[in-house]
Design an enzyme around this catalytic site. Structure first.
Site, PDB file in Angstrom:
ATOM      1  N   ASP A  30       0.832  -1.203   0.000  1.00  0.00           N
ATOM      2  CA  ASP A  30       0.000   0.000   0.000  1.00  0.00           C
ATOM      3  C   ASP A  30       0.867   1.253   0.000  1.00  0.00           C
ATOM      4  O   ASP A  30       1.623   1.487   0.950  1.00  0.00           O
ATOM      5  CB  ASP A  30      -0.903  -0.018   1.234  1.00  0.00           C
ATOM      6  CG  ASP A  30      -2.119   0.867   1.093  1.00  0.00           C
ATOM      7  OD1 ASP A  30      -2.114   1.758   0.225  1.00  0.00           O
ATOM      8  OD2 ASP A  30      -3.090   0.669   1.842  1.00  0.00           O
ATOM      9  N   ASP A  31       0.781   2.035  -1.088  1.00  0.00           N
ATOM     10  CA  ASP A  31       1.440   3.349  -1.184  1.00  0.00           C
ATOM     11  C   ASP A  31       2.956   3.287  -1.332  1.00  0.00           C
ATOM     12  O   ASP A  31       3.643   4.275  -1.064  1.00  0.00           O
ATOM     13  CB  ASP A  31       1.101   4.232   0.034  1.00  0.00           C
ATOM     14  CG  ASP A  31      -0.309   4.795  -0.021  1.00  0.00           C
ATOM     15  OD1 ASP A  31      -1.040   4.475  -0.977  1.00  0.00           O
ATOM     16  OD2 ASP A  31      -0.692   5.535   0.906  1.00  0.00           O
ATOM     17  N   CYS A  70      -6.697   3.501  -3.264  1.00  0.00           N
ATOM     18  CA  CYS A  70      -6.800   2.129  -2.758  1.00  0.00           C
ATOM     19  C   CYS A  70      -7.952   1.343  -3.370  1.00  0.00           C
ATOM     20  O   CYS A  70      -7.756   0.266  -3.934  1.00  0.00           O
ATOM     21  CB  CYS A  70      -6.948   2.165  -1.244  1.00  0.00           C
ATOM     22  SG  CYS A  70      -5.562   2.916  -0.387  1.00  0.00           S
ATOM     23  N   ARG A  74      -7.515  -1.686  -6.250  1.00  0.00           N
ATOM     24  CA  ARG A  74      -7.832  -3.072  -5.878  1.00  0.00           C
ATOM     25  C   ARG A  74      -8.967  -3.635  -6.724  1.00  0.00           C
ATOM     26  O   ARG A  74      -8.970  -4.819  -7.067  1.00  0.00           O
ATOM     27  CB  ARG A  74      -8.180  -3.136  -4.390  1.00  0.00           C
ATOM     28  CG  ARG A  74      -6.971  -3.042  -3.502  1.00  0.00           C
ATOM     29  CD  ARG A  74      -7.300  -2.646  -2.068  1.00  0.00           C
ATOM     30  NE  ARG A  74      -6.126  -2.783  -1.217  1.00  0.00           N
ATOM     31  CZ  ARG A  74      -5.063  -1.984  -1.255  1.00  0.00           C
ATOM     32  NH1 ARG A  74      -5.050  -0.964  -2.085  1.00  0.00           N
ATOM     33  NH2 ARG A  74      -4.018  -2.179  -0.462  1.00  0.00           N
ATOM     34  N   LYS A 124      -5.320  -5.941   3.897  1.00  0.00           N
ATOM     35  CA  LYS A 124      -6.299  -4.867   3.720  1.00  0.00           C
ATOM     36  C   LYS A 124      -7.171  -5.138   2.494  1.00  0.00           C
ATOM     37  O   LYS A 124      -6.672  -5.244   1.382  1.00  0.00           O
ATOM     38  CB  LYS A 124      -5.548  -3.539   3.568  1.00  0.00           C
ATOM     39  CG  LYS A 124      -6.407  -2.387   3.090  1.00  0.00           C
ATOM     40  CD  LYS A 124      -5.572  -1.139   2.939  1.00  0.00           C
ATOM     41  CE  LYS A 124      -6.255  -0.121   2.055  1.00  0.00           C
ATOM     42  NZ  LYS A 124      -5.491   1.116   1.914  1.00  0.00           N
ATOM     43  N   HIS A 126     -10.600  -3.366   1.469  1.00  0.00           N
ATOM     44  CA  HIS A 126     -10.976  -2.026   0.988  1.00  0.00           C
ATOM     45  C   HIS A 126     -11.796  -2.033  -0.304  1.00  0.00           C
ATOM     46  O   HIS A 126     -11.665  -1.151  -1.145  1.00  0.00           O
ATOM     47  CB  HIS A 126      -9.750  -1.134   0.816  1.00  0.00           C
ATOM     48  CG  HIS A 126     -10.058   0.300   1.136  1.00  0.00           C
ATOM     49  ND1 HIS A 126      -9.121   1.298   1.104  1.00  0.00           N
ATOM     50  CD2 HIS A 126     -11.224   0.907   1.495  1.00  0.00           C
ATOM     51  CE1 HIS A 126      -9.669   2.456   1.431  1.00  0.00           C
ATOM     52  NE2 HIS A 126     -10.957   2.239   1.673  1.00  0.00           N
ATOM     53  N   SER A 149      -8.693   1.003   5.040  1.00  0.00           N
ATOM     54  CA  SER A 149      -7.370   1.548   5.342  1.00  0.00           C
ATOM     55  C   SER A 149      -7.130   1.694   6.843  1.00  0.00           C
ATOM     56  O   SER A 149      -8.042   1.994   7.625  1.00  0.00           O
ATOM     57  CB  SER A 149      -7.204   2.914   4.668  1.00  0.00           C
ATOM     58  OG  SER A 149      -7.066   2.774   3.280  1.00  0.00           O
ATOM     59  N   HIS A 220       1.161   2.289   4.162  1.00  0.00           N
ATOM     60  CA  HIS A 220       0.158   3.352   4.293  1.00  0.00           C
ATOM     61  C   HIS A 220       0.292   4.031   5.653  1.00  0.00           C
ATOM     62  O   HIS A 220       0.643   3.397   6.642  1.00  0.00           O
ATOM     63  CB  HIS A 220      -1.237   2.733   4.137  1.00  0.00           C
ATOM     64  CG  HIS A 220      -2.329   3.708   3.874  1.00  0.00           C
ATOM     65  ND1 HIS A 220      -2.847   4.528   4.856  1.00  0.00           N
ATOM     66  CD2 HIS A 220      -3.031   3.999   2.749  1.00  0.00           C
ATOM     67  CE1 HIS A 220      -3.819   5.264   4.341  1.00  0.00           C
ATOM     68  NE2 HIS A 220      -3.944   4.976   3.066  1.00  0.00           N
ATOM     69  N   ASP A 272       0.047  -0.731  -4.878  1.00  0.00           N
ATOM     70  CA  ASP A 272      -1.279  -0.368  -5.387  1.00  0.00           C
ATOM     71  C   ASP A 272      -1.323   0.987  -6.068  1.00  0.00           C
ATOM     72  O   ASP A 272      -2.273   1.313  -6.767  1.00  0.00           O
ATOM     73  CB  ASP A 272      -2.326  -0.428  -4.266  1.00  0.00           C
ATOM     74  CG  ASP A 272      -2.161   0.675  -3.220  1.00  0.00           C
ATOM     75  OD1 ASP A 272      -1.051   1.244  -3.095  1.00  0.00           O
ATOM     76  OD2 ASP A 272      -3.140   0.948  -2.503  1.00  0.00           O
ATOM     77  N   ASN A 273      -0.313   1.830  -5.858  1.00  0.00           N
ATOM     78  CA  ASN A 273      -0.216   3.126  -6.534  1.00  0.00           C
ATOM     79  C   ASN A 273       1.117   3.742  -6.189  1.00  0.00           C
ATOM     80  O   ASN A 273       1.948   3.121  -5.521  1.00  0.00           O
ATOM     81  CB  ASN A 273      -1.368   4.069  -6.153  1.00  0.00           C
ATOM     82  CG  ASN A 273      -1.655   4.168  -4.676  1.00  0.00           C
ATOM     83  OD1 ASN A 273      -2.745   3.814  -4.222  1.00  0.00           O
ATOM     84  ND2 ASN A 273      -0.688   4.621  -3.889  1.00  0.00           N
ATOM     85  N   LYS A 288       1.514   9.682  -5.363  1.00  0.00           N
ATOM     86  CA  LYS A 288       0.171   9.103  -5.288  1.00  0.00           C
ATOM     87  C   LYS A 288      -0.896  10.088  -5.752  1.00  0.00           C
ATOM     88  O   LYS A 288      -1.858   9.689  -6.416  1.00  0.00           O
ATOM     89  CB  LYS A 288      -0.099   8.661  -3.842  1.00  0.00           C
ATOM     90  CG  LYS A 288      -1.489   8.091  -3.613  1.00  0.00           C
ATOM     91  CD  LYS A 288      -1.675   7.659  -2.171  1.00  0.00           C
ATOM     92  CE  LYS A 288      -3.079   7.117  -1.933  1.00  0.00           C
ATOM     93  NZ  LYS A 288      -3.268   6.653  -0.535  1.00  0.00           N
TER      94      LYS A 288
END
Length: 471
Positions: A30-31, A70, A74, A124, A126, A149, A220, A272-273, A288
């Protein structure tokens, strides 16, 4: 009904034996930015296990996610579709949200389960926290982790939500909350907890094909780690979280080797990004949030499959997260749904040979398009043209020098938006939605649940920072 028909048809159609089917482990961070791990040039973060993945497998230098938040990211991964096509673009879903991934969509887990796979999600989710949107209703046999999150918790006072303050953040096992996350020790244990669950799942399903989806909450915000991890990272909590993720990867790879499963398991690692605050896009411009520069959607990606993926391989062909669904279908003997539009393409040839990308162009949602080395970025109805081969950092706008190419890519981008929005499918919606937890009641904290209530931590529950003292 469409999902039921899909599952029945392909459960009957599957002809490959369990021994023919590779296990799949998909690790989704994540991130994390393009420049946050050593194989992609991180100068300080120590990631020996990811280094090992790159040395024994493949580094994909031009791998992109299909959305930059997020929930949309996903959604695109799980379905092989642009997030806007399935009504999941735009804002993320919040606790107790009425919107979620429509159960009529076919997910990777649905497809693999129809092929006889054991399916587990650890981390996670989401994609909606109402029961009909959660993993057990989206093709997964097992689930453990948080439903949204980790910053959506009562400590956070500054993020928009539908309530006067955030409800308790639950830690789920299957469809029940078994703990909640109200404090620094519980946040710091999220990476370890989901890794424990993923490793246990792999061990229990060693004799059958399995799909372990591991979408970590790290890195994250808020960033917290156990004290000893913070000390090893010299007080840099962002670095400590990156290194914690690396340790998680190491545990998974070691488990696969010890069980004799390595040569029949594809492990894929990506984010994810682009990077959030404190993380790095490396040589890329952007992060992001903001315009669709490369740092926004190009992410670090590694693929490991001993004996199948050549050791030390580097792939610079364009590939995207929407491609994972059709690629796994190809590798496992599954099929892509034929009753709906699926946007992703099979990139299995990129992993096992020197194949070419199936993408003649790549879209950055509706605000950018790449064609070969040409890249067009749309910012407030203005268009900026870059040559990525000569200018990876997107510093030199060439739109004035190449007006014909600019116009060509602009028209392609407009046509793409019309193509997707004209065939948009609805998200799942429920009435009278409410959070999983309104009060924690007698639930233990996650630290208590893991018998680690006295854990000392590094980091801050409220503010992101590169350097925090151990406390």
């Amino acid at each position: 009904m469409k999902r039921l028909i899909f599952l029945l048809v392909f459960a009957v159609a599957s002809v490959a034996t369990a021994g023919d089917k590779p296990n799949i482990v998909f690790i989704f961070i994540d991130d994390m930015g393009y420049g946050d791990i050593a194989p992609f040039g991180a100068p300080l973060n120590k990631t020996p296990n990811l280094d090992r993945m790159a040395a024994e497998g493949m580094k994909l230098t031009d791998f992109y996610v299909s959305a930059t938040a997020c929930t949309p990211s996903r959604s695109a991964l799980m379905t092989g579709c642009y997030a806007d096509r399935i009504g999941m673009d735009g804002d993320v879903v919040f606790p107790g949200d009425s919107r979620g991934l429509n159960p009529s969509e076919v997910t990777i887990a649905d497809m693999l389960k129809a092929q006889g796979y054991a399916t587990g999600c650890f981390g996670k989710w989401h994609l909606g926290d109402m029961p009909q949107f959660m993993p057990l209703k989206q093709g997964f046999d097992e689930y453990e982790g948080i439903p949204y999150s980790n910053d959506m918790w009562p400590v956070n006072k500054g993020v928009r939500n539908a309530y006067k303050g955030w409800p308790p953040l639950p830690y789920m096992k299957q469809d029940k909350a078994v703990a909640h996350i109200p404090d620094a020790p519980s946040q710091a244990l999220l990476c370890e907890a989901v890794t424990d669950a993923a490793v246990d799942f792999i061990k229990r399903h060693r004799s059958e094909p399995f799909f372990a989806y591991v979408p970590h909450a790290f890195v994250h915000l808020p960033r917290l780690v156990p004290k000893e991890q913070g000390e090893r990272a010299e007080g840099d909590v962002t670095r400590a979280q990156v290194e914690a993720v690396d340790e998680s990867v190491g545990r998974i790879l070691t488990t696969l080797k010890e069980l004799g499963l390595a040569k029949n398991t594809l492990v894929f690692f990506t984010s994810d990004n682009g990077p959030s605050r404190g993380c790095s896009a490396g040589p890329l411009r952007g992060a992001k949030v903001g315009p669709k520069y490369e740092g926004h959607m190009r992410v670090p990606a590694l693929a490991w499959w001993p004996g199948k993926i050549p050791a030390g391989a580097v792939c610079s062909e364009i590939a995207a997260s929407i491609d994972i669904f059709p690629t796994l279908a190809k590798l496992t003997g599954g099929e892509v749904p034929s009753d709906r539009i699926i946007d992703g393409m099979d990139i299995s040839a990129l992993l096992t040979s020197s194949g070419k990308s199936p993408h003649s162009e790549l879209y950055y949602e509706y605000e950018g398009v790449r064609q070969g080395s040409w890249k067009l970025v749309k910012i407030k109805n203005k268009f900026f043209l870059y040559d990525l081969d000569a200018d990876l950092g997107e510093k030199n706008n060439l739109s004035g020098q190449h007006p014909e190419k600019t116009d060509e890519l602009r028209k392609m981008l407009e046509a793409h938006e019309k193509m997707v929005t004209s065939a948009r499918r609805p998200p799942g919606m429920v009435e009278n939605s409410e959070p999983i937890l309104k009060e924690p009641g007698t639930l233990p904290t996650l630290a208590e649940y893991m018998n680690r209530a006295d854990l000392q931590t590094a980091g801050s529950v409220t503010k992101p920072t590169q350097k925090k003292k151990i406390k």
